[in-house]
Scaffold this active site. Structure first.
Site, short mmCIF file in Angstrom:
data_model
loop_
_atom_site.label_atom_id
_atom_site.label_comp_id
_atom_site.label_asym_id
_atom_site.label_seq_id
_atom_site.Cartn_x
_atom_site.Cartn_y
_atom_site.Cartn_z
N TYR A 149 0.81 -1.21 0.00
CA TYR A 149 0.00 0.00 0.00
C TYR A 149 0.85 1.27 0.00
O TYR A 149 0.39 2.32 -0.43
CB TYR A 149 -0.92 0.03 1.23
CG TYR A 149 -2.19 -0.77 1.10
CD1 TYR A 149 -2.14 -2.14 0.91
CD2 TYR A 149 -3.43 -0.15 1.17
CE1 TYR A 149 -3.30 -2.88 0.81
CE2 TYR A 149 -4.60 -0.88 1.08
CZ TYR A 149 -4.53 -2.25 0.89
OH TYR A 149 -5.68 -2.97 0.79
N LYS A 196 3.90 -15.29 2.44
CA LYS A 196 4.14 -16.05 1.20
C LYS A 196 5.65 -16.27 1.12
O LYS A 196 6.31 -15.88 0.15
CB LYS A 196 3.58 -15.25 0.01
CG LYS A 196 3.53 -16.00 -1.30
CD LYS A 196 2.51 -17.12 -1.34
CE LYS A 196 2.69 -17.94 -2.61
NZ LYS A 196 1.88 -19.20 -2.59
N ASP A 228 -2.01 -18.51 0.78
CA ASP A 228 -3.00 -19.25 -0.03
C ASP A 228 -3.63 -20.36 0.80
O ASP A 228 -4.85 -20.57 0.78
CB ASP A 228 -2.37 -19.80 -1.32
CG ASP A 228 -1.04 -20.52 -1.11
OD1 ASP A 228 -0.50 -20.48 0.02
OD2 ASP A 228 -0.54 -21.13 -2.07
N ASP A 252 -5.89 -7.32 4.32
CA ASP A 252 -7.06 -6.73 3.66
C ASP A 252 -7.93 -7.84 3.08
O ASP A 252 -9.15 -7.88 3.29
CB ASP A 252 -6.60 -5.78 2.55
CG ASP A 252 -7.76 -5.16 1.80
OD1 ASP A 252 -8.71 -4.70 2.47
OD2 ASP A 252 -7.73 -5.14 0.56
N ASP A 256 -11.75 -9.62 4.70
CA ASP A 256 -13.03 -9.67 3.99
C ASP A 256 -13.54 -11.11 3.95
O ASP A 256 -14.74 -11.37 4.11
CB ASP A 256 -12.88 -9.15 2.55
CG ASP A 256 -13.27 -7.69 2.41
OD1 ASP A 256 -13.04 -6.94 3.38
OD2 ASP A 256 -13.77 -7.30 1.34
C1 IPM Z 1 -10.20 -1.78 4.16
C2 IPM Z 1 -10.52 -1.20 2.81
C3 IPM Z 1 -9.42 -0.22 2.42
C4 IPM Z 1 -8.10 -0.97 2.37
C5 IPM Z 1 -9.67 0.53 1.09
C6 IPM Z 1 -10.99 1.26 1.11
C7 IPM Z 1 -8.54 1.46 0.76
O1 IPM Z 1 -10.65 -2.22 1.86
O2 IPM Z 1 -10.05 -1.00 5.12
O3 IPM Z 1 -10.11 -2.99 4.27
O4 IPM Z 1 -7.78 -1.60 1.35
O5 IPM Z 1 -7.37 -0.92 3.35
MG MG Z 2 -10.61 -4.17 2.68
#
Ligand code: IPM
Ligand code: MG
Length: 387
Positions: A149, A196, A228, A252, A256
């Site tokens: 990032y 990884k 993975d 990240d 999710d």
């Molecule tokens: C998160 C989001 C952010 C990230 C985006 C919106 C930049 O996906 O906080 O997980 O990738 O960190």
């Molecule tokens: Mg995210």
């Protein structure tokens, strides 16, 4: 005690959910005798519209002056065609880096009330859980101010290729690992470093640093897993995990994935922490002897701005309300207040309140499908009814 909280509602459903969290914070302040002073700040798409920049310098400066920051969400289709450095997401990255909050705690646990919203079968959950119960409770500690990032990126002169780089220093790895170990120490004492390392040099450095740092935590079991495999293990056997520590990008993605297991991304809170500091300014000015211990933190639900349902009183405010609980715990050290909020959320779910994202697929008996405001109100009521 007096505390200042920067509010960054942002875009999309951000303002909808932050408003509910503020109501809950105010109720806690009343009940426990605190004063929360809010400073509302613009960041993200709304800031682009009013100032031309996703993160105006004043926003960052004002946020730094506060004791903690509560953020809703940033981004939306309106700003998607802007160049990378002007996108709303830059605001989030700028706040994270500017506030120095390098450790992002993303808890993902299956609440018994939402069992039905979790797509994993009972027997799968049971098999992976050492205590044999059909549940899981894990914490992803995501490195937040380094890696891909924030690495160097660019395009070749002819525009035919592009690059992003993953760079980590030993110091960056060590401090986030220590955050993970501190969290594991008060949980089930297991820490899994996810990387990884079979391919990436930066991952090999993570393992080298972990091998050294882990010696300081002999009662915590340290394991290593390739990302993975971890992505697969999360859906195959989530109960095996306690604390996962990983890089910015991997965290990240995995968070999710983990959110789906809890039933809805609308439930997941997060805390982003830096180093702790003692802020004595308020105590000094009020003539009190006790210095207040404050750790700067940025708190946000992990869901995004969901522009399609913004302003419609549909969004689930619980992730933001639970983020406010994390704020009280980690930034202000107000553990019983944090637990009061968490209990109120749990009681609200027990009473059958569901926003539509966490509605039972089978339609449970006492289920009441409500909107954002009614859900917030139900949490307030549950809070009032606590002894
Ligand atoms: C998160 C989001 C952010 C990230 C985006 C919106 C930049 O996906 O906080 O997980 O990738 O960190
Ligand atoms: Mg995210």
């Amino acid at each position: 005690m007096n505390y200042s909280i920067a509010l960054v509602p942002g875009d999309g459903i951000g303002p909808d959910v932050v408003a509910q969290a503020v109501e809950v914070l105010d109720a806690v302040a009343d009940k426990y005798g605190h004063v929360f002073n809010y400073v509302e700040l613009e960041a993200g798409g709304c800031a682009i519209d009013s100032t031309g920049e996703p993160l105006p310098a004043e926003t960052l400066e004002a946020a730094k002056q506060c004791d903690a920051v509560l953020l809703g969400a940033v981004g939306g289709p309106k700003w998607e065609t802007l160049p990378g450095h002007l996108r709303p997401e830059r605001a989030l990255l700028g706040l994270r880096a500017g506030l120095g909050v390098y450790a992002n705690l993303r808890p993902a646990a299956l609440l018994p009330q939402l069992r039905d919203a979790c797509p994993i079968k009972d027997e799968v959950l049971r098999a992976s859980n050492p205590n044999g119960e059909a549940t899981f409770d894990l914490l992803i500690v995501r490195e937040l101010t380094g890696g891909l990032y924030f690495g160097e990126r660019g395009r070749s002169a002819d525009g035919n290729s592009a690059f992003d780089t993953e760079t980590y220093s030993k110091e960056e790895i060590e401090r986030v690992l220590r955050s993970g170990y501190r969290a594991a120490a008060v949980r089930r004492k297991k820490l899994c470093v996810v990387d990884k390392a079979n391919v990436l040099e930066s991952s090999r450095l993570w393992r080298e640093v972990a091998a050294v740092v882990s010696k300081d935590y002999p009662d915590i079991e340290t394991t290593y897993m390739y990302v993975d495999n971890c992505a697969m293990q999360l859906v195959r056997a989530p109960g095996q995990f306690d604390v996962i520590v990983t890089s910015n990008l991997f965290g990240d993605i995995l968070s999710d994935e983990a959110s789906v297991l809890t039933g809805s991304i609308g439930m997941l809170a997060s805390a982003s922490l830096g180093d702790s500091s003692a802020a004595s300014a308020n105590a000094a000015s009020s003539g009190k002897a006790a210095a207040k211990q404050v750790t700067m933190g940025l708190y946000e639900p992990i869901h995004g701005s969901a522009p399609d349902i913004a302003g419609q009183d549909i969004a689930n405010p619980l992730a933001t309300i639970l983020s406010a609980a994390m704020l009280l715990r980690y930034s202000f050290g107000l553990e019983k207040e944090a637990q009061a909020i968490e209990k109120a959320v749990s009681d609200t779910l027990d009473a059958g309140y569901r926003t539509r994202d966490i509605a039972s697929r089978k339609g449970a008996a006492n289920e009441k499908i409500v909107g954002t405001k009614e859900m917030g109100k139900a949490v307030l009521t549950a809070l009032e009814h606590q002894k």
